[in-house]
Scaffold this motif. Sequence first.
Motif, short mmCIF file in Angstrom:
data_model
loop_
_atom_site.label_atom_id
_atom_site.label_comp_id
_atom_site.label_asym_id
_atom_site.label_seq_id
_atom_site.Cartn_x
_atom_site.Cartn_y
_atom_site.Cartn_z
N TRP A 116 1.05 -1.21 0.38
CA TRP A 116 0.14 0.12 0.07
C TRP A 116 0.90 1.46 0.09
N GLY A 117 1.77 1.53 1.44
CA GLY A 117 2.75 2.16 1.03
C GLY A 117 3.52 2.62 -0.41
N ALA A 118 4.44 1.65 -0.49
CA ALA A 118 5.08 1.25 -2.03
C ALA A 118 4.14 1.88 -3.10
N TRP A 119 2.78 1.84 -3.05
CA TRP A 119 1.46 1.96 -4.38
C TRP A 119 1.38 3.30 -4.04
N GLU A 120 1.72 4.14 -3.39
CA GLU A 120 0.70 5.55 -3.27
C GLU A 120 2.59 6.53 -3.77
N ALA A 121 3.58 5.94 -3.20
CA ALA A 121 4.85 6.43 -2.77
C ALA A 121 5.27 6.77 -4.23
N LEU A 122 4.91 5.82 -5.07
CA LEU A 122 5.26 5.74 -6.90
C LEU A 122 4.54 6.10 -7.65
N ARG A 123 3.20 6.91 -7.10
CA ARG A 123 2.65 7.37 -7.85
C ARG A 123 2.48 8.83 -7.99
N PRO A 124 2.50 9.94 -8.38
CA PRO A 124 2.38 11.28 -8.51
C PRO A 124 1.53 12.52 -7.27
N LEU A 130 -8.09 4.75 -1.53
CA LEU A 130 -6.85 4.98 -0.68
C LEU A 130 -6.69 5.40 0.60
N ALA A 131 -7.08 6.85 0.19
CA ALA A 131 -7.47 7.28 1.47
C ALA A 131 -8.34 7.20 2.81
N THR A 132 -9.55 7.07 1.85
CA THR A 132 -10.84 7.10 2.43
C THR A 132 -10.48 5.77 3.16
N LEU A 133 -10.21 5.08 2.64
CA LEU A 133 -9.80 3.12 2.85
C LEU A 133 -9.15 3.92 4.31
N HIS A 134 -8.06 4.92 4.66
CA HIS A 134 -6.79 4.61 5.36
C HIS A 134 -7.41 5.45 6.69
N VAL A 135 -8.12 6.19 6.35
CA VAL A 135 -9.05 6.98 7.54
C VAL A 135 -9.98 6.43 7.88
N GLY A 136 -10.64 5.84 7.35
CA GLY A 136 -11.79 4.46 7.65
C GLY A 136 -11.10 3.37 8.82
N LEU A 178 -6.25 -8.85 12.63
CA LEU A 178 -5.53 -7.45 13.49
C LEU A 178 -4.60 -7.38 12.53
N GLY A 179 -4.80 -8.29 11.69
CA GLY A 179 -3.47 -7.29 10.22
C GLY A 179 -3.37 -5.55 9.34
N ILE A 180 -5.10 -6.10 9.52
CA ILE A 180 -5.47 -5.44 8.71
C ILE A 180 -5.61 -4.19 9.36
N LEU A 181 -5.72 -3.88 10.78
CA LEU A 181 -6.15 -2.38 11.60
C LEU A 181 -4.33 -2.07 11.78
N GLY A 182 -3.52 -2.77 11.71
CA GLY A 182 -1.78 -1.96 11.99
C GLY A 182 -1.66 -1.93 10.09
N ALA A 183 -2.15 -2.36 9.65
CA ALA A 183 -1.22 -1.66 7.57
C ALA A 183 -1.50 -0.42 7.47
N PRO A 184 -2.39 1.02 8.01
CA PRO A 184 -2.44 1.74 7.72
C PRO A 184 -1.20 2.77 8.34
N TYR A 185 -0.55 2.15 9.51
CA TYR A 185 0.88 2.70 10.04
C TYR A 185 1.76 1.81 9.30
N TYR A 186 1.57 0.53 8.62
CA TYR A 186 3.24 0.59 7.93
C TYR A 186 2.97 1.61 6.27
N ALA A 187 1.74 2.00 5.87
CA ALA A 187 1.82 2.19 4.72
C ALA A 187 2.03 3.33 4.89
#
Length: 306
Positions: A116-124, A130-136, A178-187
């Motif tokens: 998730w984080g790599a995808w966002e970093a490589l996009r302009p 994804l931002a809405t999913l992140h906050v959710g 548990l994993g999905i809840l922690g994914a945004p922090y790593y992203a």
Amino acid sequence: MARRIGTRILLGLLTVVAVLLLTFVLQYVMPGDPARSIAGPKASPEVLERIREQLRLNDPLLSQLGHYLAGAARGDLGTSYAKDAPVVPLILDRLPATAALAAVALVVELVVGAAWGAWEALRPKRSWLLATLHVGLLSVPAFSLGFALLLLFAYKLPLFPIDGGTGVTKIVLPGVTLGILGAPYYANVVRDSMRSSLASPYVRTAVSKGLGRRRIVFRHVARNSVPPVITLLGMDVAIFFSNVVFVEKIFAWPGVGLLQTEAFANLDRPLLTGTVVVVAVVVVLSNLAADVVRMFIDPRIKTEAL
């Protein structure tokens, strides 16, 4: 480096002692009578008084605390009121199940969060979806997501069992929760670290030398994202144990979190205190391990430690 590690160990010991003291005092002032919980609602006053004397519940707080600390120094965390068994074996018996759940959750959040984080970093531009999913995901409590996944994939679509216990199929839903809840922090960490690396002079130099995009990303940018991820792994253990109590209860996963809820419901002070102390030790050791690993792979931290 040895001095830095020694300081971390000392701070960790102080943290564990502080957690133990706070937990012990909070249980002392917590409403409820453990003797009544053990003997039942119809027990006579004489029976209740005898139980209180046996469990030293009538002793002053400092006397109880001193007795507990003396036992803890010998590795004895007391005897469970409800289960009538030593606390340490009870916790050690449940620890492998929680460790397995933690391993699955860490794999999920690392894979999903890093991608998730790599995808966002490589996009302009950042994707609004994804931002809405992140906050959710950051705002959803663990028990709410757990109930939703249980309802969808166990009741509506009976893909996974709902009878609790351990097993490969039974660990999927709690591990994903548990994993999905922690994914945004790593992203967040991966995205910010990669964007910082992409804007650095050494990446511009690599581009000017004609290196391919894939080689730059994997050889230079991705490698520099590892140290902050390792730091987050150490910190993530504390977040994990704060959520595992709800997740293990929802999915009837027989780990330390479920044992802790049982101890709280039974006013089982030794068992509840023991689980909190063991969790504190695990969190401290995880953070220490993350610091040591970072010292060896990050030259900047290694230079600071010398």
